[in-house]
Scaffold this motif. Structure first.
Motif, mmCIF file in Angstrom:
data_model
loop_
_atom_site.group_PDB
_atom_site.id
_atom_site.type_symbol
_atom_site.label_atom_id
_atom_site.label_comp_id
_atom_site.label_asym_id
_atom_site.label_seq_id
_atom_site.Cartn_x
_atom_site.Cartn_y
_atom_site.Cartn_z
ATOM 1 N N THR A 109 0.835 -1.206 0.000
ATOM 2 C CA THR A 109 0.000 0.000 0.000
ATOM 3 C C THR A 109 0.866 1.250 0.000
ATOM 4 O OG1 THR A 109 -1.732 -1.176 1.222
ATOM 5 C CG2 THR A 109 -1.826 1.234 1.222
ATOM 6 N N SER A 110 1.910 1.229 0.814
ATOM 7 C CA SER A 110 2.828 2.370 0.879
ATOM 8 C C SER A 110 3.509 2.594 -0.467
ATOM 9 C CB SER A 110 3.871 2.126 1.974
ATOM 10 O OG SER A 110 4.785 3.190 2.029
ATOM 11 N N ARG A 111 3.938 1.532 -1.127
ATOM 12 C CA ARG A 111 4.596 1.663 -2.435
ATOM 13 C C ARG A 111 3.648 2.254 -3.472
ATOM 14 N NH1 ARG A 111 7.302 -3.578 -4.664
ATOM 15 N NH2 ARG A 111 7.600 -2.129 -6.418
ATOM 16 N N ILE A 112 2.394 1.807 -3.431
ATOM 17 C CA ILE A 112 1.398 2.313 -4.379
ATOM 18 C C ILE A 112 1.195 3.808 -4.182
ATOM 19 C CG2 ILE A 112 -1.077 2.270 -4.913
ATOM 20 C CD1 ILE A 112 -0.918 -0.803 -4.385
ATOM 21 N N LEU A 113 1.068 4.254 -2.944
ATOM 22 C CA LEU A 113 0.872 5.681 -2.664
ATOM 23 C C LEU A 113 2.091 6.495 -3.073
ATOM 24 C CD1 LEU A 113 -0.952 5.491 0.794
ATOM 25 C CD2 LEU A 113 -1.947 5.707 -1.491
ATOM 26 N N LEU B 95 -2.038 6.347 -13.657
ATOM 27 C CA LEU B 95 -2.356 5.030 -14.211
ATOM 28 C C LEU B 95 -1.131 4.424 -14.904
ATOM 29 C CD1 LEU B 95 -4.731 3.045 -14.612
ATOM 30 C CD2 LEU B 95 -5.163 4.180 -16.809
ATOM 31 N N ARG B 96 -0.404 5.241 -15.662
ATOM 32 C CA ARG B 96 0.797 4.749 -16.352
ATOM 33 C C ARG B 96 1.852 4.273 -15.358
ATOM 34 N NH1 ARG B 96 -0.393 9.116 -19.878
ATOM 35 N NH2 ARG B 96 1.005 10.510 -18.706
ATOM 36 N N ALA B 97 2.032 5.071 -14.302
ATOM 37 C CA ALA B 97 3.044 4.710 -13.303
ATOM 38 C C ALA B 97 2.691 3.407 -12.602
ATOM 39 C CB ALA B 97 3.178 5.842 -12.283
ATOM 40 N N LEU B 98 1.420 3.219 -12.284
ATOM 41 C CA LEU B 98 0.989 2.001 -11.598
ATOM 42 C C LEU B 98 1.047 0.789 -12.526
ATOM 43 C CD1 LEU B 98 -2.032 3.511 -9.658
ATOM 44 C CD2 LEU B 98 0.080 2.629 -8.628
ATOM 45 N N ARG B 99 0.691 0.995 -13.786
ATOM 46 C CA ARG B 99 0.680 -0.123 -14.735
ATOM 47 C C ARG B 99 2.093 -0.688 -14.933
ATOM 48 N NH1 ARG B 99 -2.565 1.898 -18.903
ATOM 49 N NH2 ARG B 99 -4.366 0.807 -18.025
ATOM 50 N N GLN B 100 3.077 0.191 -14.926
ATOM 51 C CA GLN B 100 4.462 -0.254 -15.106
ATOM 52 C C GLN B 100 4.946 -1.124 -13.955
ATOM 53 O OE1 GLN B 100 6.652 3.380 -15.628
ATOM 54 N NE2 GLN B 100 5.817 3.776 -17.674
ATOM 55 N N GLU B 101 4.319 -0.978 -12.777
ATOM 56 C CA GLU B 101 4.779 -1.700 -11.591
ATOM 57 C C GLU B 101 3.827 -2.820 -11.171
ATOM 58 O OE1 GLU B 101 7.669 -1.089 -10.167
ATOM 59 O OE2 GLU B 101 8.126 0.553 -11.545
ATOM 60 N N CYS B 102 2.813 -3.088 -11.981
ATOM 61 C CA CYS B 102 1.800 -4.080 -11.597
ATOM 62 C C CYS B 102 2.413 -5.434 -11.227
ATOM 63 C CB CYS B 102 0.789 -4.280 -12.724
ATOM 64 S SG CYS B 102 -0.586 -3.111 -12.675
ATOM 65 N N ASP C 175 5.462 -6.261 -10.210
ATOM 66 C CA ASP C 175 6.220 -6.231 -8.954
ATOM 67 C C ASP C 175 5.313 -6.087 -7.744
ATOM 68 O OD1 ASP C 175 8.570 -6.516 -10.295
ATOM 69 O OD2 ASP C 175 9.084 -4.378 -10.275
ATOM 70 N N LEU C 176 4.182 -5.394 -7.921
ATOM 71 C CA LEU C 176 3.259 -5.183 -6.808
ATOM 72 C C LEU C 176 2.337 -6.383 -6.578
ATOM 73 C CD1 LEU C 176 2.201 -1.503 -7.620
ATOM 74 C CD2 LEU C 176 3.608 -2.229 -5.686
ATOM 75 N N GLY C 177 2.295 -7.282 -7.528
ATOM 76 C CA GLY C 177 1.399 -8.421 -7.399
ATOM 77 C C GLY C 177 -0.044 -8.082 -7.713
ATOM 78 N N VAL C 178 -0.275 -6.972 -8.413
ATOM 79 C CA VAL C 178 -1.628 -6.542 -8.756
ATOM 80 C C VAL C 178 -2.136 -7.360 -9.944
ATOM 81 C CG1 VAL C 178 -3.033 -4.610 -9.576
ATOM 82 C CG2 VAL C 178 -1.222 -4.212 -7.895
ATOM 83 N N GLU C 179 -3.334 -7.884 -9.827
ATOM 84 C CA GLU C 179 -3.891 -8.720 -10.883
ATOM 85 C C GLU C 179 -4.522 -7.908 -12.005
ATOM 86 O OE1 GLU C 179 -6.623 -11.384 -9.068
ATOM 87 O OE2 GLU C 179 -5.103 -12.391 -7.836
ATOM 88 N N GLU C 180 -5.256 -6.823 -11.636
ATOM 89 C CA GLU C 180 -5.944 -6.007 -12.644
ATOM 90 C C GLU C 180 -5.960 -4.545 -12.230
ATOM 91 O OE1 GLU C 180 -9.593 -7.872 -14.726
ATOM 92 O OE2 GLU C 180 -9.653 -8.608 -12.651
ATOM 93 N N LEU C 181 -6.020 -3.669 -13.245
ATOM 94 C CA LEU C 181 -6.199 -2.233 -13.021
ATOM 95 C C LEU C 181 -7.479 -1.801 -13.721
ATOM 96 C CD1 LEU C 181 -2.751 -0.441 -13.499
ATOM 97 C CD2 LEU C 181 -4.132 -0.508 -11.439
#
Length: 414
Positions: A279-283, A316-323, A325-331
């Motif tokens: 959560t901290s990394r995402i913020l 959105l671009r910044a988060l998509r690039q790190e999906c 590594d973050l273990g995010v399944e979908e945006l």
């Protein structure tokens, strides 16, 4: 003799005819025995026109050069205003933000005021002249570059000058009669508020009420600068913003108004592992692209971020690039999010307030997606097209209407 700072928005100086009318009002104030500092925005759509010129050359103009370009709009206004005032027989001196001593950080397009050293403005006043200052701009204390202050920059310029000069009053002239209990374009029977405390006004501004910029209200509260919001097109006394509103008696609430904002976007990260460090990394990723995050909601397996629509794509671009590594399944991305806020004092001291908020939205057919609370604000998210229904429902439920239909001028000057 008192010192008054008057700020006029873009609609108030939209044409030379309007500039002449403002000049007459300024001269009348001066002849009543007051010292006057005038802060002006660019004329009408000048800022948009300047941006269009830059875009015709390149979609990626250097931020530093855009600041140099955009500050010319306000400098045109303040020179014309000084000329108009002098044509009426009153001495005037125009100043750019830098000449007026507005010193800022170096962030192009979004600089913050660090200090105001208004020696030249004070000297002009001491000679009996009206000082006319270009709003929305300053000079970086570190680099010496011209800077712009971002949204609401002219309001902030006026309040900052009022604080530095120890003015008796800062008047913000726009094209509405003051601060209303809701946007009168959506709620025709909205009530004009005679007095609003700094805290409530700041919350209204942060929640979408556009009559004052949030930064200017925060600055005024910090330096105890009284603000009067009035119309350039009428003699109505407007709204006084100063001090703290009286707190309601125990177990009672006091609702001031309803604000709304249709320019929000939401990014939802689905399938996020339940780990605080993620959560901290995402913020931090959102902060690194300088997106203005309004609030975040953490569910068991997802995180929703609400931010201005303009900040959505870079975040959105910044988060998509790190999906990965973050273990995010979908945006998921939604740019049709509306925000409606009930603002007042002691809202949580009476449990019925929150229940009424939820019930009235349901009865109005508004899909309530998320609701957050504090003692001064209750905010709900809903589909943007349903915002007008939500605003009117809350305004009616809390009996905020004026006894008579309000007559206003639509829009707001920068």
């Amino acid at each position: 003799m008192s010192l008054i700072v008057q700020k006029y928005g873009g609609s108030s100086v939209h044409s030379t005819e309007r500039i002449k009318r403002v000049a007459e009002h300024v001269v009348a104030t001066r002849r009543q025995g007051h010292d006057v500092v005038v802060v002006v925005s660019a004329m009408g759509d000048t800022t948009d026109e300047l941006l269009d010129l830059a875009r015709a050359l390149t979609p990626a103009a250097a931020p530093r050069e855009l600041d140099v370009l955009l500050t010319t709009g306000e400098r045109i206004s303040n020179a014309l205003m000084a000329i108009a005032i002098e044509s009426l027989g009153t001495e005037a001196r125009s100043f750019s933000g830098a000449q007026a001593g507005v010193r800022t950080t170096g962030a192009a397009g979004r600089a913050r005021i660090v200090e105001v050293v208004p020696d030249r403005v004070r000297s002009a006043l001491d000679r009996g002249a009206v000082a006319v200052v270009a709003g929305f701009q300053g000079i970086s204390r570190d680099t010496g570059d011209v800077t712009t202050l971002g949204r609401g920059g002219s309001d902030t310029t006026a309040v900052a000058l009022a604080a530095a000069l120890k003015a008796d009053l800062c008047e913000i002239y726009t094209d509405v009669d003051g601060v209303y209990s809701a946007d009168p374009r959506l709620v025709p029977d909205a009530r004009l508020l005679e007095n609003v405390g700094y805290e409530v006004m700041h919350e209204l501004a942060m929640s979408g009420a556009k009559v004052l910029a949030p930064r200017s209200v925060a600055y005024a509260a910090r330096h105890q600068v009284p603000i009067r919001v009035r119309s350039s097109f009428s003699t109505n006394p407007g709204t006084m913003v100063a001090g703290s509103a009286d707190l309601p008696p125990a177990e009672h609430s006091s609702v001031t108004g309803v604000a709304h904002d249709s320019s929000k976007a939401r990014i939802t990260l689905a399938g996020v592992p339940d780990a605080p460090e993620l959560t901290s990394r995402i913020l931090h990723l959102v902060a690194d692209v300088e997106a203005e995050l309004h609030f975040a909601v953490r569910g068991r397996t997802d995180i929703s971020l609400v931010l201005p629509a303009a900040d959505g794509p870079p975040a959105l671009r910044a988060l998509r690039q790190e999906c990965a590594d973050l273990g995010v399944e979908e945006l998921h991305y939604d740019e049709q999010i509306g925000k409606v806020s009930l603002v007042g004092n002691g809202l949580l001291s009476h449990p019925g307030v929150l229940a009424t908020c939820c019930e009235t939205l349901t009865e109005a057919g508004v899909h309530l997606e998320t609701i957050t609370t504090s003692d001064i604000r209750i905010t709900a998210l809903c589909p943007a097209p349903q915002l007008p229904h939500a605003v009117r429902a809350w305004h009616t439920a809390f009996a905020l209407a004026a006894p008579e239909l309000a007559t206003v001028h639509a829009g707001s000057g920068r």
